[in-house]
Write an enzyme that holds these catalytic residues in place. Structure first.
Site, PDB file in Angstrom:
ATOM      1  N   ASN A  47       0.882  -1.165   0.000  1.00 33.33           N
ATOM      2  CA  ASN A  47       0.000   0.000   0.000  1.00 33.33           C
ATOM      3  C   ASN A  47       0.919   1.214   0.000  1.00 33.33           C
ATOM      4  OD1 ASN A  47      -1.801   2.029   0.418  1.00 33.33           O
ATOM      5  ND2 ASN A  47      -2.780   1.109   2.216  1.00 33.33           N
ATOM      6  N   LYS A  57       3.181   0.740   3.197  1.00 29.91           N
ATOM      7  CA  LYS A  57       2.829  -0.325   4.142  1.00 29.91           C
ATOM      8  C   LYS A  57       2.891  -1.639   3.380  1.00 29.91           C
ATOM      9  CE  LYS A  57      -0.427   2.457   6.735  1.00 29.91           C
ATOM     10  NZ  LYS A  57      -1.779   2.910   6.561  1.00 29.91           N
ATOM     11  N   ARG A  79      -2.565  -1.927  -3.513  1.00 30.11           N
ATOM     12  CA  ARG A  79      -3.805  -1.209  -3.269  1.00 30.11           C
ATOM     13  C   ARG A  79      -3.810   0.074  -4.103  1.00 30.11           C
ATOM     14  NH1 ARG A  79      -5.636   2.645   1.565  1.00 30.11           N
ATOM     15  NH2 ARG A  79      -7.816   2.789   0.957  1.00 30.11           N
ATOM     16  N   HIS A 101     -13.183   2.413  -0.181  1.00 30.60           N
ATOM     17  CA  HIS A 101     -13.176   1.346   0.833  1.00 30.60           C
ATOM     18  C   HIS A 101     -13.802   0.062   0.289  1.00 30.60           C
ATOM     19  CE1 HIS A 101     -13.414   4.639   4.193  1.00 30.60           C
ATOM     20  NE2 HIS A 101     -12.157   4.257   4.036  1.00 30.60           N
ATOM     21  N   HIS A 156     -18.107   0.997   7.263  1.00 31.07           N
ATOM     22  CA  HIS A 156     -16.661   1.017   7.525  1.00 31.07           C
ATOM     23  C   HIS A 156     -16.345   2.339   8.214  1.00 31.07           C
ATOM     24  CE1 HIS A 156     -12.320   0.283   6.566  1.00 31.07           C
ATOM     25  NE2 HIS A 156     -12.326   1.591   6.816  1.00 31.07           N
ATOM     26  N   GLY A 169     -11.208   7.412   7.847  1.00 34.19           N
ATOM     27  CA  GLY A 169     -12.159   7.614   6.756  1.00 34.19           C
ATOM     28  C   GLY A 169     -13.358   6.734   7.069  1.00 34.19           C
ATOM     29  N   ARG A 211     -12.594  14.884   7.712  1.00 32.64           N
ATOM     30  CA  ARG A 211     -13.391  15.219   6.517  1.00 32.64           C
ATOM     31  C   ARG A 211     -14.845  15.444   6.902  1.00 32.64           C
ATOM     32  NH1 ARG A 211     -11.666   9.997   3.204  1.00 32.64           N
ATOM     33  NH2 ARG A 211      -9.862   9.756   4.539  1.00 32.64           N
ATOM     34  N   ILE A 243     -13.421   2.430  14.544  1.00 32.98           N
ATOM     35  CA  ILE A 243     -14.562   2.884  15.346  1.00 32.98           C
ATOM     36  C   ILE A 243     -15.667   1.830  15.334  1.00 32.98           C
ATOM     37  CG2 ILE A 243     -16.363   4.655  15.523  1.00 32.98           C
ATOM     38  CD1 ILE A 243     -14.318   6.648  14.279  1.00 32.98           C
ATOM     39  N   GLU A 277      -8.246  -5.622   4.907  1.00 31.69           N
ATOM     40  CA  GLU A 277      -8.122  -5.241   3.495  1.00 31.69           C
ATOM     41  C   GLU A 277      -6.903  -5.892   2.848  1.00 31.69           C
ATOM     42  OE1 GLU A 277      -8.714  -1.214   5.046  1.00 31.69           O
ATOM     43  OE2 GLU A 277      -9.600  -0.742   3.107  1.00 31.69           O
TER      44      GLU A 277
END
Ligand code: ADP
Length: 401
Positions: A7, A14, A93, A182, A210, A214, A243, A333, A387
């Site tokens: 990623n 990553k 990704r 996502h 999700h 984000g 955001r 979250i 993911e």
């Protein structure tokens, strides 16, 4: 055989290395601060005795090429990867695939050019991805690079869901439409949910939420996405860490006319200074929940707006789907916040959505679990997303593995 997932961002990469026979992640980590005076390399791996090991180094990493070189050298030194020839595929990704990519694809020059062509739609993400892809193809020409797009899962949306009510030429000439993001996560948790429900995915109607830094929601009918909350870019929809999510577009006109903010300043304001951060000065939900407990009114408001918006989307997607088998919470979250889950689902009993308060509050399990009452018409599930694993699987499938 093994699959490496990369990623690659503008200044970090990553990575995760999977064994493809049992999908165990045998190593993961990141290189960060590429291009700065001091870069960082982190590696965690399972040694021969299946013990977790880790290593961290500070060193200059001037370019993505050096970054990937360091990753491969560290993987080899740890024994996680004996040789690059062990790699069946490298999965990359890519956040934005534009209007054409509906599936993962093996990268060639045409694919790279197409990803390049949608850079204006994802200026923060696609250039970093391209840097990683270009280096991986050059360093390892014998290993197929496969791109897995965040947008692909949402390509099944009908035009009524993906078109904006703006003049036609903006769509036909400028590709301005809703894409959704996502997708790898929504697709992954949807397929896990089908297993939990004991039904084929093709028969499942789901609302997936999700909720990380984000955040996005998706409505899934018969396993296929029919609507999602993010749009042309990952700014639309739910309240996020920094955001704003949905706002009246006239706010931008107002900011331009009355505060003299140009496009760059508006971009900064709505993408980086809004959301939870804008409302209460903190973007981390754990901290916000603690502040709210201590009586901080702005933190309480941030939680209130977040839950209000979530409930709105649950209601909207319920109406679109007509029948819902399960609502799935995922992301930092979604997987951890007892309070956000409770508030998002509160008052929806008439829709068959009834949380089991004890199961919702339980900290015993961090894995896949049901948090709705046993006889609830709609199951409410918590499913940790993965993911990287999904990208690895899709990359292997794309090369025929
Ligand atoms: P990213 O989108 O960067 O991958 P994550 O999915 O890791 O983000 O989610 C990060 C968010 O999850 C942060 O707001 C963090 O505070 C929140 N979070 C993590 N653990 C908890 C927890 N125990 N309770 C509430 N929020 C949490």
């Amino acid at each position: 055989m093994k699959v490496l997932v990369l990623n690659s961002g503008s200044s970090s990469i990553k990575y995760q290395l999977f064994r493809s026979d049992d999908w165990v992640a045998i190593a993961y980590g990141l290189v960060a601060r590429i291009g700065e005076a001091e870069g960082e390399l982190k590696l965690n791996w399972l040694d021969g005795a299946h013990n977790h090991q880790s290593r961290q180094e500070t060193l200059p990493i001037p370019t993505h090429q050096e970054g990937i070189d360091h990753i491969v050298a560290a993987l080899r030194a740890s024994g996680a990867l004996a040789d690059v020839s062990e790699l069946t595929a490298i999965g990359h990704r890519v956040v934005h695939g534009g209007p054409h990519f509906k599936h993962p694809v093996i990268v060639d020059d045409c694919v790279q050019a197409e990803i390049q062509s949608v850079v204006p739609l994802a200026p923060l993400h696609n250039p970093g991805h391209l840097a990683g892809i270009e280096v991986a193809r050059r360093l390892f020409p014998s290993v197929p690079s496969v791109v897995v797009f965040d947008t692909a899962f949402h390509q099944t949306m009908p035009p009524a869901a993906y078109r904006y009510a703006i003049p036609e030429f903006l769509y036909t000439e400028h590709r301005i439409r809703r894409y959704g993001f996502h997708g790898t996560s929504h697709g992954y948790v949807a397929s896990r949910a089908a297993r939990v429900l004991g039904k084929p995915l093709e028969q499942c109607n789901l609302i997936t939420l999700h909720l990380g830094n984000g955040a996005s929601a998706a409505a899934i009918r018969g396993g296929q996405c029919i609507d999602t909350s993010m749009g042309l870019t990952p700014l639309e929809g739910l309240v996020m860490g920094t955001r704003c999510g949905d706002i009246d577009p006239a706010v931008l006109i107002y900011l331009g006319k009355n505060l003299g903010l140009d496009a760059e300043a508006q971009d900064q304001l709505l993408n980086r200074q809004s959301g939870l951060l804008g409302i209460c000065g903190v973007n981390d939900m754990r901290e916000i929940e603690q502040l709210a407990v201590e009586g901080n009114a702005r933190a309480e408001l941030a939680i209130g707006i977040t839950a209000h918006r979530l409930k709105k989307y649950i209601g909207a997607y319920y109406a679109e789907l007509g029948r819902v088998d399960a609502i799935i919470f995922t992301g930092g979250i979604g997987e951890n916040s007892v309070g956000i889950r409770r508030r998002a689902c509160a008052g929806l009993e008439r829709l068959g959505i009834v949380l089991d308060e004890e199961a919702n509050a339980s900290r015993e399990s961090r894995g896949e679990r049901c948090i709705s009452v046993a006889d609830g018409e709609v199951r409410v599930l918590v499913i940790p997303t993965n993911e990287e694993l999904e990208i690895a699987r899709q990359a292997l499938a794309a090369v025929g593995g």
